[in-house]
Motif scaffolding. Structure first.
Motif, PDB file in Angstrom:
ATOM      1  N   VAL A   1       0.524  -1.103  -0.076  1.00 24.86           N
ATOM      2  CA  VAL A   1       0.254   0.416  -0.035  1.00 24.86           C
ATOM      3  C   VAL A   1       1.003   1.298  -0.219  1.00 24.86           C
ATOM      4  O   VAL A   1       0.783   1.765  -0.812  1.00 24.86           O
ATOM      5  CB  VAL A   1      -0.869   0.208   1.077  1.00 24.86           C
ATOM      6  N   ALA A   2       1.538   1.345   1.171  1.00 25.24           N
ATOM      7  CA  ALA A   2       2.931   2.502   1.001  1.00 25.24           C
ATOM      8  C   ALA A   2       3.842   2.751  -0.410  1.00 25.24           C
ATOM      9  O   ALA A   2       3.429   4.344  -1.147  1.00 25.24           O
ATOM     10  CB  ALA A   2       3.845   2.073   1.815  1.00 25.24           C
ATOM     11  N   GLU A   3       3.957   1.669  -0.729  1.00 27.91           N
ATOM     12  CA  GLU A   3       4.691   1.613  -2.678  1.00 27.91           C
ATOM     13  C   GLU A   3       3.437   2.487  -3.156  1.00 27.91           C
ATOM     14  O   GLU A   3       3.934   3.306  -4.241  1.00 27.91           O
ATOM     15  CB  GLU A   3       4.891   0.649  -3.051  1.00 27.91           C
ATOM     16  N   LEU A   4       1.823   1.922  -3.288  1.00 29.61           N
ATOM     17  CA  LEU A   4       1.300   2.653  -4.098  1.00 29.61           C
ATOM     18  C   LEU A   4       1.133   3.956  -4.300  1.00 29.61           C
ATOM     19  O   LEU A   4       0.466   4.758  -4.814  1.00 29.61           O
ATOM     20  CB  LEU A   4       0.243   1.915  -4.261  1.00 29.61           C
ATOM     21  N   ASP A   5       0.679   4.075  -2.591  1.00 29.60           N
ATOM     22  CA  ASP A   5       0.857   5.825  -2.792  1.00 29.60           C
ATOM     23  C   ASP A   5       1.659   6.908  -2.534  1.00 29.60           C
ATOM     24  O   ASP A   5       1.470   7.898  -3.248  1.00 29.60           O
ATOM     25  CB  ASP A   5       0.880   5.216  -0.812  1.00 29.60           C
ATOM     26  N   SER A   6       2.946   6.072  -3.008  1.00 29.94           N
ATOM     27  CA  SER A   6       3.908   6.949  -3.250  1.00 29.94           C
ATOM     28  C   SER A   6       3.499   7.574  -4.639  1.00 29.94           C
ATOM     29  O   SER A   6       4.550   8.178  -4.960  1.00 29.94           O
ATOM     30  CB  SER A   6       5.406   5.719  -2.955  1.00 29.94           C
ATOM     31  N   VAL A   7       3.471   6.437  -5.577  1.00 29.06           N
ATOM     32  CA  VAL A   7       3.417   7.309  -7.108  1.00 29.06           C
ATOM     33  C   VAL A   7       1.565   7.728  -7.690  1.00 29.06           C
ATOM     34  O   VAL A   7       1.647   8.305  -8.291  1.00 29.06           O
ATOM     35  CB  VAL A   7       3.950   5.745  -7.563  1.00 29.06           C
ATOM     36  N   ALA A   8       0.968   7.350  -6.458  1.00 30.04           N
ATOM     37  CA  ALA A   8      -1.192   7.730  -6.935  1.00 30.04           C
ATOM     38  C   ALA A   8      -0.975   7.993  -5.579  1.00 30.04           C
ATOM     39  O   ALA A   8      -2.534   7.580  -5.580  1.00 30.04           O
ATOM     40  CB  ALA A   8      -1.551   6.130  -7.230  1.00 30.04           C
ATOM     41  N   ALA A   9      -0.570   9.110  -4.644  1.00 33.52           N
ATOM     42  CA  ALA A   9      -1.449   9.007  -3.336  1.00 33.52           C
ATOM     43  C   ALA A   9      -2.283  10.539  -3.842  1.00 33.52           C
ATOM     44  O   ALA A   9      -3.180   9.972  -3.165  1.00 33.52           O
ATOM     45  CB  ALA A   9      -0.037  10.447  -2.607  1.00 33.52           C
ATOM     46  N   GLY A  10      -2.924  11.094  -4.993  1.00 34.47           N
ATOM     47  CA  GLY A  10      -3.437  12.105  -5.311  1.00 34.47           C
ATOM     48  C   GLY A  10      -4.779  11.287  -5.855  1.00 34.47           C
ATOM     49  O   GLY A  10      -5.745  12.261  -5.776  1.00 34.47           O
ATOM     50  N   TYR A  11      -4.926  10.189  -6.049  1.00 32.21           N
ATOM     51  CA  TYR A  11      -6.343   9.598  -6.739  1.00 32.21           C
ATOM     52  C   TYR A  11      -6.536   7.879  -5.636  1.00 32.21           C
ATOM     53  O   TYR A  11      -6.057   7.241  -5.204  1.00 32.21           O
ATOM     54  CB  TYR A  11      -5.410   8.867  -7.984  1.00 32.21           C
ATOM     55  N   PRO A  12      -7.549   7.857  -5.608  1.00 34.90           N
ATOM     56  CA  PRO A  12      -7.813   6.654  -5.033  1.00 34.90           C
ATOM     57  C   PRO A  12      -8.054   5.532  -6.036  1.00 34.90           C
ATOM     58  O   PRO A  12      -7.749   5.294  -7.628  1.00 34.90           O
ATOM     59  CB  PRO A  12      -9.357   6.501  -5.313  1.00 34.90           C
ATOM     60  N   ALA A  13      -6.851   4.250  -6.110  1.00 32.60           N
ATOM     61  CA  ALA A  13      -5.936   4.113  -7.224  1.00 32.60           C
ATOM     62  C   ALA A  13      -6.156   2.128  -6.602  1.00 32.60           C
ATOM     63  O   ALA A  13      -5.946   1.996  -5.408  1.00 32.60           O
ATOM     64  CB  ALA A  13      -4.661   3.743  -7.264  1.00 32.60           C
ATOM     65  N   VAL A  14      -6.351   1.052  -7.406  1.00 33.01           N
ATOM     66  CA  VAL A  14      -6.652   0.107  -7.183  1.00 33.01           C
ATOM     67  C   VAL A  14      -5.904  -0.769  -8.561  1.00 33.01           C
ATOM     68  O   VAL A  14      -5.806  -0.672  -9.804  1.00 33.01           O
ATOM     69  CB  VAL A  14      -7.894  -0.623  -7.515  1.00 33.01           C
ATOM     70  N   LEU A  15      -4.618  -1.879  -7.802  1.00 30.07           N
ATOM     71  CA  LEU A  15      -3.924  -2.442  -8.410  1.00 30.07           C
ATOM     72  C   LEU A  15      -4.673  -3.284  -8.477  1.00 30.07           C
ATOM     73  O   LEU A  15      -4.433  -4.098  -7.385  1.00 30.07           O
ATOM     74  CB  LEU A  15      -2.846  -2.129  -7.789  1.00 30.07           C
ATOM     75  N   HIS A  16      -4.680  -4.367  -9.937  1.00 24.97           N
ATOM     76  CA  HIS A  16      -5.032  -5.781 -10.251  1.00 24.97           C
ATOM     77  C   HIS A  16      -4.431  -6.799 -10.683  1.00 24.97           C
ATOM     78  O   HIS A  16      -3.666  -6.712 -11.617  1.00 24.97           O
ATOM     79  CB  HIS A  16      -6.566  -6.237 -11.299  1.00 24.97           C
ATOM     80  N   HIS A  17      -3.770  -7.420  -9.560  1.00 26.87           N
ATOM     81  CA  HIS A  17      -3.205  -9.502 -10.663  1.00 26.87           C
ATOM     82  C   HIS A  17      -3.784  -9.178 -11.667  1.00 26.87           C
ATOM     83  O   HIS A  17      -4.717  -9.149 -12.412  1.00 26.87           O
ATOM     84  CB  HIS A  17      -3.411  -9.795  -9.658  1.00 26.87           C
ATOM     85  N   ILE A  18      -2.904  -9.682 -12.409  1.00 26.15           N
ATOM     86  CA  ILE A  18      -3.048  -9.978 -13.576  1.00 26.15           C
ATOM     87  C   ILE A  18      -4.340 -11.772 -13.985  1.00 26.15           C
ATOM     88  O   ILE A  18      -5.208 -11.251 -15.179  1.00 26.15           O
ATOM     89  CB  ILE A  18      -2.286 -10.618 -14.713  1.00 26.15           C
ATOM     90  N   THR A  19      -5.086 -12.147 -13.024  1.00 25.63           N
ATOM     91  CA  THR A  19      -5.834 -13.008 -12.704  1.00 25.63           C
ATOM     92  C   THR A  19      -7.169 -12.925 -12.091  1.00 25.63           C
ATOM     93  O   THR A  19      -8.345 -13.153 -12.302  1.00 25.63           O
ATOM     94  CB  THR A  19      -5.262 -14.321 -11.763  1.00 25.63           C
ATOM     95  N   GLY A  20      -6.474 -11.043 -11.986  1.00 27.34           N
ATOM     96  CA  GLY A  20      -8.190 -11.399 -11.677  1.00 27.34           C
ATOM     97  C   GLY A  20      -8.433 -11.006 -10.097  1.00 27.34           C
ATOM     98  O   GLY A  20      -9.982 -10.979  -9.714  1.00 27.34           O
TER      99      GLY A  20
END
Length: 406
Positions: free
Chosen positions: A90-109
């Protein structure tokens, strides 16, 4: 996608709405490390921020009224193939997308990581990786229906270009509303025959509709253009195979054959136990010239994937008359993962193919798109030239037959 032949092919296991969503996402499927993945997201955020700034300077608004555009959807990572062999945090995703609600999906879904802003919006108290939490992710704002229908129609049109004349949507969250949306999209691409499964826990949404019936598209010229209702899809809850038997029983009560998601030995064992405890439905309504009517199955039950199976389990699949719909591309695309995580003996049980056919089991090849491209030429290549578990190779003519339609 590449055109394999002028003949018709069938992709008997894919996910049309997920394919549509992947097109609207930041694609990180080519990333080989978390650093590379984050860099791709960072660039996407910068482009989005620049576009928003330009719109404001021109006195406009960015996608006003559509909340889905305020979210950042990222798709395509596979933790097993990243250098770090883990999920981004979560911290890593926050570091690049803190300005948006962001969802990172695995390739399998089946897995997702959400950043702090998204977690807060979804009512999550922690930053845990979400495994099979479609109930939570369903609250993420989505594009309007018309946009989704148009994108699914585009996906179907590309399937036709690739020589695929028929497909089966195997999404376990499908209900009547999803089938109606898919039917509307299919009406715009009538050259592809579409079947869609329904979640075994959502069969009551069908009301008076049942297996084999057609849900027509709103813009279809005839009622025959739309989506055929397929098997009841059984997706075991994460780490809880005990639910399989109940879901199979529910499907039987509604007179549906089942398609069970089985990626490991334990799940496959529970699936076979459930199928044995709840035998297939027999159809005795068909006419016969003689007075004696031979009952027949409505359609064989299916095991989806069959990624890892013991020889004795394959024997049992044959005895039960169950079909297998498998994806040979996985054994080539994930060969490094399997060599790293599985013993030599386990590797020999991976993604069986020749072993299934020797037992007389009905087998169909497919993609599981968007996880793997819906390209029959890739499935055939993987089935005939796999280096992991080479004893499971089949010849090219057999592979061709296993993905043809009609």
């Amino acid at each position: 996608m590449s055109t394999t032949s002028a003949l018709g092919y069938r992709d008997d296991h894919l996910h049309l709405l997920a394919c549509s969503a992947a097109r609207r996402s930041v694609d990180v499927s080519a990333a080989t490390s978390i650093e590379e993945l984050l860099a791709t997201v960072r660039q996407a955020v910068r482009r989005r921020s620049a576009a928003a700034l330009a719109a404001r300077r021109q006195g406009g608004a960015v996608s006003a009224g559509d909340a889905s555009h305020s979210w950042l959807r990222v798709w395509g990572y596979d933790d097993a193939l990243l250098d770090e062999r883990r999920h981004p945090t979560v911290a890593e995703l926050d570091s690049v997308a803190a300005g948006y609600p962001a969802v990172l999906h695995h390739i399998t879904g089946h897995v997702a990581v959400v950043n702090t802003a998204a977690g807060r919006a979804l009512g999550l108290a922690s930053g845990d990786v979400l495994v099979e939490r479609h109930d939570v992710l369903a609250a993420v704002p989505r594009p309007d229906r018309a946009a989704t229908v148009a994108t699914v129609t585009d996906v179907l049109t590309e399937l036709a270009t690739a020589g695929i004349s028929a497909c089966t949507d195997a999404t376990h969250t499908n209900d009547l509303a999803a089938l109606e949306l898919l039917a509307e999209a299919a009406a715009g691409a009538p050259s592809v025959d579409v079947t869609a499964m329904v979640g075994a826990d959502r069969l009551d949404s069908l009301e008076d509709l049942t297996f084999g019936m057609t849900v027509p598209g709103l813009s279809a010229v005839t009622d025959e253009v739309g989506v055929r209702i397929g098997h009841a899809k059984v997706m075991p809850p994460h780490d809880d195979d005990s639910a399989i038997a109940e879901l199979v029983a529910t499907a039987r009560a509604c007179r549906f054959p089942v398609a069970i998601h089985a990626m490991d030995i334990d799940t496959l064992q529970a699936s076979l136990d459930a199928l044995e405890a709840h035998p297939p439905i027999l159809d005795t309504t068909r006419s016969a010239e003689s007075e004696r009517i031979e009952p027949d199955r409505i359609e064989p039950d299916r095991i989806e994937h069959c990624a890892l199976a013991l020889p004795e389990q394959l024997d049992r699949i044959a005895r039960l008359g169950v079909a297998v719909v498998t994806q040979p591309s996985f054994v080539t695309r994930r060969a490094a993962k399997y060599r790293e995580q599985l013993s030599a003996t386990e590797q020999s049980w991976l993604w069986p193919l020749a072993s299934l056919l020797r037992r007389g089991i009905t087998v169909t090849l497919s993609s599981d798109a968007p996880t793997v491209p819906p390209d029959p030429s890739e499935w055939i290549e993987a089935a005939t030239s796999r280096t992991l578990g080479p004893a499971e190779r089949i010849d090219s003519q057999t592979a061709l037959r296993l993905c043809q339609w009609g």
